[in-house]
Scaffold this motif. Structure first.
Motif: not given
Length: 708
Positions: A40-41, A119-125, A127-131
């Motif tokens: 996200l940075e 956006p890329v999300t973890d199992p909990g939904g 957002i942890v990053g971007r593809l």
């Protein structure tokens, strides 16, 4: 920070463990698109080798570099850096935003990338990053651009094929990023530039190149598109002049004529050897060459049609000039009728007018009279000529003679003789011949011109003959007319003398009776003598009216006084003819300017005519009225006799025209002459019931002119 892991196909920063990491590794390794995973940075977490190839940064450097350094290294190849940076900030400010657009890189060859980011999300939904994915769509875009430019080229329309060809060259130059586009046509051993579009260079300043010194020779030889990506890479092209001048990249396609034969090329020529030309470019040039070929075929067709029209116009102009010269010669020929009354002179001048017409050097006009065996006239000289009738073909009225033994050809010094033979009843056989060196034109217009000249000559000679006959007939008619007029004058003079002698004898017989010793009372006798003397006076006035009027100065004339005197003078005739005279003179009638003696002659003649007219009915009434009408005075003499016959009204005032068997036809003529001398008019009309009316109009103040 986790340890960096690098491989040949991708770079990876440990982020997850287990199956997820294995799957990510497989995707990065297998994808043909450039892939980048960031947090996200904006920090790069993972990318594949294709991403590094696209942006010119090794995959390990992509993951190793910080955000600012990576952007600094990529920024120079971004076509629109400001828009690119703005799009990045926009995406990271809205983490859930999905981006789908195109990104253009400015390299030696333009590269177009289809960019996708989500956006890329973890199992909990969370957002942890971007593809990010980057797919090279340069070839796809180029195919679209090819179709677009072909669509534009196919839509170019203009009546002038040259305009269409120039617009096609502009489109080709623009498609290949402003390179030089050339349309050249082979003329002998030269490739002549028909059109050049591109940056100013030596190519825009020259008009062509030798075939053996051009790349175009190979496209024409092989009759298909020819591509040279880098002439320096092949020794085959180093001798070619454009290659020596630095123009090492070439793509050309042959343009064909309507038979399918190559006549030139359309090509692009520059030194951009590092910009690869592909199959789509070759296909584009091949299709463009087909469109150029169709325009060149259309241009040739238009030029041929224009040439035909120009030739037709030239022929029409030549025909107009020839027609004008023929008309001028015709007009000049008919003017000869008045200038040359002699037939021999007319033939000579007509021959002179024909020489030089319609590109003929000499001319002949010959006539064969009835019963003669020779044609006589003029042939190319001012001296008369004669030729036997056997010199010309029998039974043909026109044609071209080429027999060098013919005397007329030798006389005109010609190799070809166009002739027309005509038969005119009044003249005889007429031969018109025109000589020249070389055959005459065979078109219809020329034949019409020659025959028109022949018809004109025949008409001229026939008119000449008829004119001479008419002149002779006119001279004979003039002599007969003069003789008839002389006899008529003698007859009139004799009749007038006999009538005058008769009147004088009657008057003198009456005087002799009145002066006899046993006559009646002297007082009555004296009155009767005066009456007979008045008859003498009237007779003298009438005779004087037939003569040429004297040149007298006009003066004011009171018509009432003149009419009163005339009635007194003719009282004896009125009484003998049992005619009662009435006068109706309006008040205030102005005087007229004139000769009172001539006006007396005028009125006496009109009164005596009325008396003679009413004598057949045993007398009657003569009404004399005088009234002003506008700026004239109208005097009317109305009788109640039998009236003038209708068929005698026309020409009543002409000399020697009379309605009486014993009339002279001079009285009314004299009346008209006197009226016109005073600026007035005289007319006659039948009355509605019976009788006739003579009307004299005299201007007030007068416009008097002595009669001639």
């Amino acid at each position: 920070m986790a340890a960096l892991e690098t491989h040949d196909d991708f770079a990876f920063r440990p982020l997850v463990a287990g199956d997820t990491e294995s799957m990510l590794r497989a995707v990065l390794r297998a994808s043909e698109e450039g892939m980048l995973l960031t947090d996200l940075e904006h920090q790069s977490l993972a990318c594949n080798r294709r991403f590094g190839e696209i942006f010119g940064v090794p995959a390990e450097d992509v993951v190793k570099c910080g955000v600012g350094e990576l952007r600094r290294r990529v920024l120079p190849i971004i076509a629109d850096p400001a828009a690119w940076l703005a799009s990045l900030e926009d995406v990271y400010n809205e983490p859930r935003k999905i981006l789908h657009d195109d990104l253009v890189l400015k390299r030696e060859e333009r590269v177009v990338l289809r960019r996708y980011s989500a956006p890329v999300t973890d199992p909990g939904g969370q957002i942890v990053g971007r593809l990010w994915t980057f797919r090279d769509i340069t070839e796809e875009r180029r195919q679209l651009d090819v179709h677009r430019v072909l669509g534009e080229i196919s839509s170019f329309q203009d009546p002038d094929p040259n305009v269409v060809c120039h617009r096609i060259l502009e489109a080709v130059s623009e498609f290949f990023d402003g390179t030089t586009a050339i349309l050249s046509i082979r003329q002998g051993d030269m490739m002549v530039f028909r059109g050049v579009v591109g940056p100013k260079s030596v190519l825009t300043r020259i008009t062509g190149n030798r075939v053996r010194d051009s790349y175009c020779q190979y496209a024409i030889r092989d009759m298909k598109p020819f591509l040279v990506q880098d002439a320096k890479a092949s020794g085959e092209f180093t001798r070619i002049r454009p290659a020596r001048a630095g123009y090492t990249r070439y793509l050309g396609a042959p343009v064909l004529d309507e038979t399918g034969s190559p006549i030139g090329t359309i090509c692009l020529l520059d030194g951009r050897t590092n910009c690869t030309l592909g199959e789509s470019d070759v296909q584009l040039m091949s299709l463009v060459a087909m469109r150029i070929s169709s325009e060149l075929i259309r241009d040739r067709f238009i030029r041929e049609r224009l040439a035909e029209k120009d030739e037709e116009l030239r022929r029409q102009q030549d025909d107009l000039v020839a027609t004008h010269s023929v008309f001028e010669a015709m007009n000049a020929a008919f003017a000869l009728l008045a200038e040359h009354p002699q037939t021999d002179d007319l033939l000579r001048e007509q021959t002179r007018l024909l020489a030089g017409l319609l590109a003929y050097d000499g001319a002949a006009v010959l006539v064969r009279r009835r019963g003669s065996k020779q044609f006589q006239g003029y042939a190319g000289t001012s001296r008369p000529s004669a030729f036997t009738a056997e010199s010309f073909p029998a039974g043909r009225d026109s044609g071209v003679l080429t027999d060098p033994s013919l005397p007329l050809l030798r006389r005109l010094r010609a190799t070809h003789l166009a002739y027309c033979l005509r038969m005119e009843e009044e003249v005889g056989e007429i031969l018109i011949a025109l000589g020249r060196t070389g055959p005459p034109p065979q078109d219809e217009r020329h034949r019409v011109h020659v025959e028109a000249l022949a018809d004109q000559v025949c008409l001229l000679l026939s008119t000449h003959v008829l004119q001479n006959e008419l002149l002779r007939a006119n001279a004979e008619l003039g002599d007969a007319h003069n003789e008839l007029l002389r006899k008529e004058k003698l007859s009139v003079a004799g009749t007038l003398a006999a009538s005058t002698a008769h009147d004088i004898r009657n008057i003198t017989a009456s005087l002799a009776l009145l002066t006899a010793p046993d006559a009646c009372d002297p007082t009555v006798a004296i009155a009767s003598v005066r009456e007979q003397l008045a008859r003498f006076n009237v007779l003298a006035l009438r005779l004087l009216s037939y003569t040429k009027p004297r040149l007298l100065e006009p003066r004011p004339v009171e018509l009432e006084s003149v009419i009163s005197g005339v009635l007194s003078l003719t009282s004896a005739q009125l009484r003998v003819g049992r005619v009662r005279a009435e006068t109706r003179i309006a008040k205030g009638v102005p005087s007229v300017s004139g000769d009172p003696h001539q006006l007396e002659h005028l009125f006496v003649n009109l009164i005596l005519n009325a008396v003679q007219a009413m004598d057949a009915t045993g007398g009657g009434t003569l009404t004399i009225s005088v009234v002003r009408v506008a700026e004239s005075v109208r005097i009317r003499f109305a009788d109640d006799g039998p009236g003038i016959p209708r068929d005698s009204l026309e020409g009543l005032f002409e000399p020697f025209r009379s309605t009486r068997a014993n009339g002279f036809g001079l009285g009314l003529y004299s009346c008209r002459r006197i009226a016109e001398a005073h600026g007035g008019t005289i007319s006659a009309a039948r009355n509605p019931v019976r009788g006739s009316t003579f009307t004299v109009m005299l201007p007030i103040g007068g416009s008097w002119t002595p009669a001639s």
